[in-house]
Design a protein around this motif. Structure first.
Motif, PDB file in Angstrom:
ATOM      1  N   ASP A   1       0.828  -1.211   0.000  1.00 51.38           N
ATOM      2  CA  ASP A   1       0.000   0.000   0.000  1.00 51.38           C
ATOM      3  C   ASP A   1       0.860   1.257   0.000  1.00 51.38           C
ATOM      4  O   ASP A   1       1.922   1.295   0.629  1.00 51.38           O
ATOM      5  CB  ASP A   1      -0.915   0.016   1.229  1.00 51.38           C
ATOM      6  N   GLY A   2       0.399   2.305  -0.695  1.00 46.84           N
ATOM      7  CA  GLY A   2       1.076   3.586  -0.727  1.00 46.84           C
ATOM      8  C   GLY A   2       2.274   3.642  -1.639  1.00 46.84           C
ATOM      9  O   GLY A   2       3.024   4.619  -1.626  1.00 46.84           O
ATOM     10  N   ARG A   3       2.480   2.631  -2.443  1.00 45.12           N
ATOM     11  CA  ARG A   3       3.684   2.558  -3.277  1.00 45.12           C
ATOM     12  C   ARG A   3       3.779   3.688  -4.302  1.00 45.12           C
ATOM     13  O   ARG A   3       4.867   4.118  -4.653  1.00 45.12           O
ATOM     14  CB  ARG A   3       3.766   1.205  -3.985  1.00 45.12           C
ATOM     15  N   SER A   4       2.633   4.192  -4.778  1.00 42.12           N
ATOM     16  CA  SER A   4       2.660   5.202  -5.837  1.00 42.12           C
ATOM     17  C   SER A   4       3.258   6.526  -5.363  1.00 42.12           C
ATOM     18  O   SER A   4       3.803   7.270  -6.172  1.00 42.12           O
ATOM     19  CB  SER A   4       1.265   5.433  -6.404  1.00 42.12           C
ATOM     20  N   SER A   5       3.182   6.807  -4.068  1.00 38.29           N
ATOM     21  CA  SER A   5       3.728   8.071  -3.571  1.00 38.29           C
ATOM     22  C   SER A   5       5.097   7.905  -2.910  1.00 38.29           C
ATOM     23  O   SER A   5       5.658   8.864  -2.383  1.00 38.29           O
ATOM     24  CB  SER A   5       2.749   8.704  -2.580  1.00 38.29           C
ATOM     25  N   MET A   6       5.649   6.699  -2.940  1.00 36.14           N
ATOM     26  CA  MET A   6       6.939   6.440  -2.288  1.00 36.14           C
ATOM     27  C   MET A   6       8.118   6.831  -3.178  1.00 36.14           C
ATOM     28  O   MET A   6       8.038   6.732  -4.394  1.00 36.14           O
ATOM     29  CB  MET A   6       7.083   4.955  -1.937  1.00 36.14           C
ATOM     30  N   SER A   7       9.202   7.245  -2.516  1.00 38.46           N
ATOM     31  CA  SER A   7      10.447   7.517  -3.224  1.00 38.46           C
ATOM     32  C   SER A   7      11.164   6.185  -3.449  1.00 38.46           C
ATOM     33  O   SER A   7      10.756   5.143  -2.922  1.00 38.46           O
ATOM     34  CB  SER A   7      11.340   8.445  -2.393  1.00 38.46           C
ATOM     35  N   LYS A   8      12.256   6.241  -4.175  1.00 38.70           N
ATOM     36  CA  LYS A   8      13.037   5.032  -4.424  1.00 38.70           C
ATOM     37  C   LYS A   8      13.519   4.419  -3.107  1.00 38.70           C
ATOM     38  O   LYS A   8      13.429   3.206  -2.899  1.00 38.70           O
ATOM     39  CB  LYS A   8      14.232   5.353  -5.323  1.00 38.70           C
ATOM     40  N   GLN A   9      14.003   5.271  -2.208  1.00 43.57           N
ATOM     41  CA  GLN A   9      14.513   4.775  -0.921  1.00 43.57           C
ATOM     42  C   GLN A   9      13.385   4.168  -0.081  1.00 43.57           C
ATOM     43  O   GLN A   9      13.581   3.149   0.572  1.00 43.57           O
ATOM     44  CB  GLN A   9      15.187   5.922  -0.134  1.00 43.57           C
ATOM     45  N   GLN A  10      12.212   4.804  -0.104  1.00 38.59           N
ATOM     46  CA  GLN A  10      11.076   4.282   0.644  1.00 38.59           C
ATOM     47  C   GLN A  10      10.615   2.932   0.089  1.00 38.59           C
ATOM     48  O   GLN A  10      10.262   2.037   0.844  1.00 38.59           O
ATOM     49  CB  GLN A  10       9.928   5.281   0.628  1.00 38.59           C
ATOM     50  N   LEU A  11      10.609   2.818  -1.241  1.00 38.06           N
ATOM     51  CA  LEU A  11      10.235   1.542  -1.871  1.00 38.06           C
ATOM     52  C   LEU A  11      11.210   0.443  -1.455  1.00 38.06           C
ATOM     53  O   LEU A  11      10.804  -0.672  -1.108  1.00 38.06           O
ATOM     54  CB  LEU A  11      10.212   1.677  -3.398  1.00 38.06           C
ATOM     55  N   ALA A  12      12.505   0.763  -1.482  1.00 42.64           N
ATOM     56  CA  ALA A  12      13.524  -0.210  -1.110  1.00 42.64           C
ATOM     57  C   ALA A  12      13.321  -0.659   0.345  1.00 42.64           C
ATOM     58  O   ALA A  12      13.404  -1.851   0.657  1.00 42.64           O
ATOM     59  CB  ALA A  12      14.915   0.370  -1.306  1.00 42.64           C
ATOM     60  N   LYS A  13      13.032   0.294   1.216  1.00 47.30           N
ATOM     61  CA  LYS A  13      12.819  -0.034   2.637  1.00 47.30           C
ATOM     62  C   LYS A  13      11.572  -0.899   2.802  1.00 47.30           C
ATOM     63  O   LYS A  13      11.586  -1.875   3.562  1.00 47.30           O
ATOM     64  CB  LYS A  13      12.694   1.248   3.445  1.00 47.30           C
ATOM     65  N   ALA A  14      10.502  -0.550   2.098  1.00 44.68           N
ATOM     66  CA  ALA A  14       9.251  -1.314   2.194  1.00 44.68           C
ATOM     67  C   ALA A  14       9.436  -2.736   1.677  1.00 44.68           C
ATOM     68  O   ALA A  14       8.769  -3.667   2.143  1.00 44.68           O
ATOM     69  CB  ALA A  14       8.144  -0.608   1.410  1.00 44.68           C
ATOM     70  N   LEU A  15      10.348  -2.911   0.739  1.00 45.22           N
ATOM     71  CA  LEU A  15      10.612  -4.240   0.185  1.00 45.22           C
ATOM     72  C   LEU A  15      11.648  -5.005   1.010  1.00 45.22           C
ATOM     73  O   LEU A  15      11.966  -6.149   0.703  1.00 45.22           O
ATOM     74  CB  LEU A  15      11.092  -4.124  -1.269  1.00 45.22           C
ATOM     75  N   GLY A  16      12.193  -4.350   2.017  1.00 46.87           N
ATOM     76  CA  GLY A  16      13.165  -4.999   2.886  1.00 46.87           C
ATOM     77  C   GLY A  16      14.556  -5.085   2.295  1.00 46.87           C
ATOM     78  O   GLY A  16      15.290  -6.031   2.529  1.00 46.87           O
ATOM     79  N   ARG A  17      14.929  -4.087   1.521  1.00 48.04           N
ATOM     80  CA  ARG A  17      16.263  -4.063   0.911  1.00 48.04           C
ATOM     81  C   ARG A  17      17.200  -3.162   1.656  1.00 48.04           C
ATOM     82  O   ARG A  17      16.857  -2.232   2.284  1.00 48.04           O
ATOM     83  CB  ARG A  17      16.171  -3.607  -0.552  1.00 48.04           C
TER      84      ARG A  17
END
Length: 108
Positions: free
Chosen positions: A92-108
């Protein structure tokens, strides 16, 4: 496939394209991957009229490299690649996430 390509290169193109599609790549992306790989091999073996320096001086051929460079480099995967993975995982909320936020949400 470029016009004038040999039967071997046509078979190679089809093989690479089918392999990419089996791995879940879209048809258009699979065609692009196959074409780039075959064109680089044609350049390395002197079958094409023009060739980039990378194509002719690279130490390993594309099949030998086996995706060694994909998703790598100092920046890692692109934001689009991270977004696609987040979409697959239904984050959820992926469309407004930055690259760093996406990476964190994916556990990278």
């Amino acid at each position: 496939m470029p016009q004038g390509a040999s039967k071997k290169r046509e078979r190679q193109y089809e093989h690479i394209k089918e392999g990419a599609e089996k791995r879940g790549t879209s048809e258009s992306r699979a065609k692009e991957i196959a074409a780039r790989t075959v064109n680089k091999e044609r350049a390395r073996s002197g079958e094409s009229k023009t060739a980039s320096r990378t194509s002719t001086r690279d130490r390993k051929s594309a099949p030998e490299r086996g995706g060694e460079r994909s998703h790598s480099g100092s920046q890692g995967p692109t934001k689009d690649q991270l977004y696609a993975e987040a979409k697959k995982r239904n984050i959820d909320g992926r469309s407004s996430m930055s690259k760093q936020q996406l990476a964190k949400a994916l556990g990278r």
